[in-house]
Scaffold this motif. Structure first.
Motif, PDB file in Angstrom:
ATOM      1  N   ILE A 238       0.848  -1.193   0.000  1.00  0.00           N
ATOM      2  CA  ILE A 238       0.000   0.000   0.000  1.00  0.00           C
ATOM      3  C   ILE A 238       0.886   1.245   0.000  1.00  0.00           C
ATOM      4  N   GLU A 240      -0.770   4.426  -0.617  1.00  0.00           N
ATOM      5  CA  GLU A 240      -1.644   5.537  -0.256  1.00  0.00           C
ATOM      6  C   GLU A 240      -2.980   5.005   0.223  1.00  0.00           C
ATOM      7  N   GLY A 241      -3.463   5.563   1.343  1.00  0.00           N
ATOM      8  CA  GLY A 241      -4.759   5.163   1.866  1.00  0.00           C
ATOM      9  C   GLY A 241      -4.659   4.136   2.979  1.00  0.00           C
ATOM     10  N   ARG A 242      -5.743   4.025   3.721  1.00  0.00           N
ATOM     11  CA  ARG A 242      -5.832   3.027   4.790  1.00  0.00           C
ATOM     12  C   ARG A 242      -7.162   2.298   4.664  1.00  0.00           C
ATOM     13  N   GLY A 260      -2.156   0.072   6.106  1.00  0.00           N
ATOM     14  CA  GLY A 260      -1.885   1.419   5.627  1.00  0.00           C
ATOM     15  C   GLY A 260      -0.604   1.467   4.831  1.00  0.00           C
ATOM     16  N   ALA A 271     -10.656  -5.190   0.450  1.00  0.00           N
ATOM     17  CA  ALA A 271     -10.653  -3.903   1.152  1.00  0.00           C
ATOM     18  C   ALA A 271     -12.097  -3.608   1.547  1.00  0.00           C
ATOM     19  N   VAL A 276      -7.696   2.111  -1.472  1.00  0.00           N
ATOM     20  CA  VAL A 276      -6.243   2.201  -1.292  1.00  0.00           C
ATOM     21  C   VAL A 276      -5.561   2.111  -2.653  1.00  0.00           C
TER      22      VAL A 276
END
Length: 714
Positions: A238, A240-242, A260, A271, A276
């Motif tokens: 990953i 970017e994003g959680r 994350g 997800a 993400v």
């Protein structure tokens, strides 16, 4: 995305034929064996199931069915116009030009058309020097064919008209093999089901935006966007994003896991709540999912190569019949009766053909399969049914098998001045608009408690921490340790004391915060099925040990094991280790039945002597198993144990009758009591053979009296 959506994704509801399918494919033979590595196949369905060791000469269930019906139609005039059969029943055969050629012409068609799989199978057994059922059948129909033509053409002074016997022999054997293969038919291949866990397409991010591409077009270092509720198309990291990821297919953990930037993620996981961006690290055969495929293939290839009981009996009968035939011929020649030597030898070889033996096992299997289905047990592999009676330990996967696979409320804590109902009502108010499994568990618990849940407004999800909303004039938040840390709050000592045992046994603890103060907490755990307790107790009463395997933490596993009185526990086990744990039990000399429902259980299901998939589980788990429980009631395992023991008794009884009959009838057919005036003619031998078949069929029908009811486990 709700839990049911997760289940559908895990079950491969959206079909995909992606890069993973390039990995090894396994040929599911009727004995659950695999082709050696390198023998690639497309999906193997019921119509292409092949009998182990080539005994069915690579033919399909449909082929046996078609040959049976056509051969049956051809056999009717053969039998009716047979002089031997007419003499036996005392009727007159209509005579017209060519009527005498009906049995030999149609009988020859039956021999070459209906008898082909047995002739091919017999040749295969002969070349491999492993005589069995196919060679015995091939020998009998060939002897009957040649002897009948000798009689038809008037060569010598022999009365060996076996056309009707040849026809019925082929028809009965085709019926037996059709019944057997239909009972053993499997659905799609396990490895194709694994491929379905991947999406068909991915959203690849480029300098111009996003583009939708097939996952086969992805390369290492590509960046892809995975939206909320979608499955990951490749292994990666990953950037970017959680999001909360459902990784149960890999880890076996029932809880979603926060991921994350910098975290490694795996293809096929889901997800659940947020989008993400992922940098692709592995595609195709390098992914973890493809690795599980290889484990399944290797485990299936290592399964026991046990032979069917009927094949062993047929091998014995082959040598017995061949030896008896040779001795018979030599003895009558030495007695000065060469014509009688030929007649007696042919009679011996024909009567030794196992009509009853050919149906002894298939009929029991077919009836057992039918009875099992009524009890919610779907038998895919006959060897699984036969092996179940010998099982020493049943190894249950925890999540979704012994437990419900979804969280349930197990405890409430409240500060002084608040009661449990107040805390639960506030938590339910905040969680009412969330689709997270934990939220639904809290709302359901409040409803079950009959509480009046106040209305909330301004709901917001705090990714990786919890949720918040306004309830009346108060700001209320619900979340775990990350929320407490992020808000810089202290948990009151009385709440810590109440939640400590929850934490120790691995429960998820969510704190309820009102206006910046922790006022209570709730615990959520994967709920144990009541049926599990009954199933385990009943198995232990039958002298079978019970073990549990899970990817969950040790304290979680120990809590469940203590509640269910389980004999042995394997916790924090990854997919490859589940497979190894089955091997570890086997190395102790134990025969293992594995019960599971997830993709991560597939290698272990294939490795065990008996793999049992919970029907509510994923396609791949069901394809890797020899048995599928149509529902999610573990008590159905007891039905299989009882049915296995009962059907084995019937198999043994039928085999004793079928072989015992031959041991008595063959010497009489050879003429050992001819000096006393006791001799069996070819016609009488054929009738006796039919009687033995009827006895075996009736005995198999007695299995229908067995009552299999999971709800009546004792």
């Amino acid at each position: 995305m709700n839990h049911e959506d997760h289940r559908r994704h895990m079950s491969g509801e959206h079909s995909a034929r992606a890069t993973v399918s390039e990995a090894e494919h396994v040929d599911h033979t009727t004995h659950g064996q695999a082709m050696p590595e390198g023998h690639a196949h497309s999906a193997v369905d019921e119509e292409h199931a092949v009998h182990q060791h080539g005994q069915h000469a690579g033919h399909s269930t449909a082929m046996f069915k078609n040959k049976f019906w056509l051969s049956l139609a051809l056999s009717v005039p053969v039998v009716y116009f047979s002089p031997m059969f007419a003499h036996l029943l005392g009727y007159h055969i209509p005579e017209f030009p060519g009527s005498s050629w009906i049995p030999p012409v149609l009988g020859s068609l039956i021999y070459f058309y209906g008898g082909t799989p047995f002739l091919k199978g017999g040749w295969t057994e002969l070349r491999s020097r492993q005589p069995g059922m196919m060679l015995l059948i091939a020998m009998a129909i060939t002897v009957a064919f040649v002897a009948s033509w000798i009689t038809t053409l008037g060569i010598g002074n022999f009365n060996l008209d076996f056309w009707w016997e040849l026809a019925l022999l082929v028809v009965i054997m085709l019926l037996g093999h059709w019944i057997e293969m239909r009972a053993l038919g499997s659905a799609r291949g396990a490895l194709d089901a694994l491929a379905e866990l991947l999406p068909d397409e991915a959203e690849r991010i480029t300098e111009h935006g996003t583009e939708t591409v097939s996952i086969s077009e992805l390369s290492v270092n590509d960046v892809v966007l995975v939206r909320s509720g979608a499955r990951l198309p490749a292994d990666g990291e990953i950037i970017e994003g959680r999001a909360e990821l459902d990784e149960s297919m890999i880890t076996g953990e029932s809880k979603t896991v926060p991921r994350g930037p910098g975290d490694t993620v795996v293809a096929g996981t889901v997800a659940t709540d947020s989008a993400v961006r992922i940098r692709v690290g592995a595609v195709g055969t390098d992914t973890a999912l493809a690795g599980i495929q290889r484990l399944v293939a290797e485990a299936q290839a290592s399964s026991s190569r046990a032979q069917a009981l009927a094949d062993k009996a047929a091998a014995f009968l082959f040598y017995f019949a061949l030896g008896a035939g040779i001795i018979t011929f030599i003895a009558w020649v030495l007695l000065g009766s060469p014509d009688e030597a030929v007649i007696r030898t042919v009679t011996v070889l024909v009567i030794a053909c196992p009509h009853a033996l050919g149906l002894a096992i298939p009929l029991v299997i077919a009836i057992s399969t039918e009875q099992a289905a009524r009890a919610g047990v779907l038998i895919k592999n006959r060897m699984a049914l036969e092996r179940m009676r010998t099982i020493d330990v049943v190894l249950f996967d925890k999540t979704g098998t012994l437990t419900k696979g979804q969280p349930g409320l197990t405890g409430i804590a409240a500060i002084e001045g608040m009661n449990d109902d107040d805390v639960l009502a506030l938590a339910a108010a905040v969680e009412a608009d969330s689709e997270h499994p934990s939220a639904r568990a809290i709302v359901t618990a409040a409803r079950n408690h009959g509480l009046r849940v106040p209305a909330a407004s301004g709901f917001a999800s705090l990714t990786g921490r919890g949720v918040k909303a306004d309830v009346g004039a108060s700001a209320v938040m619900v979340g775990g340790p990350n929320l407490i840390a992020a808000e810089g709050l202290d948990v009151p000592g009385e709440i810590r004391e109440q939640t400590r045992p929850w934490v120790q046994r691995g429960a998820s603890v969510l704190h309820v915060i009102r206006d910046g103060q922790v006022i209570g907490a709730v615990s959520l755990e994967d709920e144990v099925r009541e049926e599990s307790r009954q199933a385990i107790t009943a198995l232990q009463k039958r002298g079978i040990r019970v073990a549990m395997i899970t990817g969950d933490a040790q304290q979680v596993a120990d809590a469940v094991a203590a509640e269910l009185n389980i004999d042995e526990v394997f916790a924090q086990v990854l997919p490859q280790d589940k497979d190894k744990k089955v091997g570890e039990l086997q190395s102790r000399g134990l025969k293992v039945a594995m019960v599971g429902d997830g993709v991560n259980d597939s290698p272990a299901l294939a490795r065990a002597e008996v793999g049992i998939a919970i029907g509510a589980g994923t396609d791949v788990a069901m394809e890797s198993a020899g048995v599928v429980l149509a529902g999610n009631d573990p008590r159905a395992v007891l039905s299989m144990v009882d049915l296995s023991r009962a059907s084995y008794r019937k198999m043994i009884q039928n085999l004793i009758w079928a072989t015992g009959y031959n041991i008595i009838a063959v010497p009489l057919a050879a003429g050992v009591l001819a000096f006393a005036g006791v001799a069996i003619s070819p016609a009488v031998a054929a009738v006796l053979m039919s009687v033995s078949t009827i006895v075996v069929a009736l005995n198999a029908q007695l299995l229908r009296r067995i009552k299999l009811d999971p709800a009546a486990v004792r």
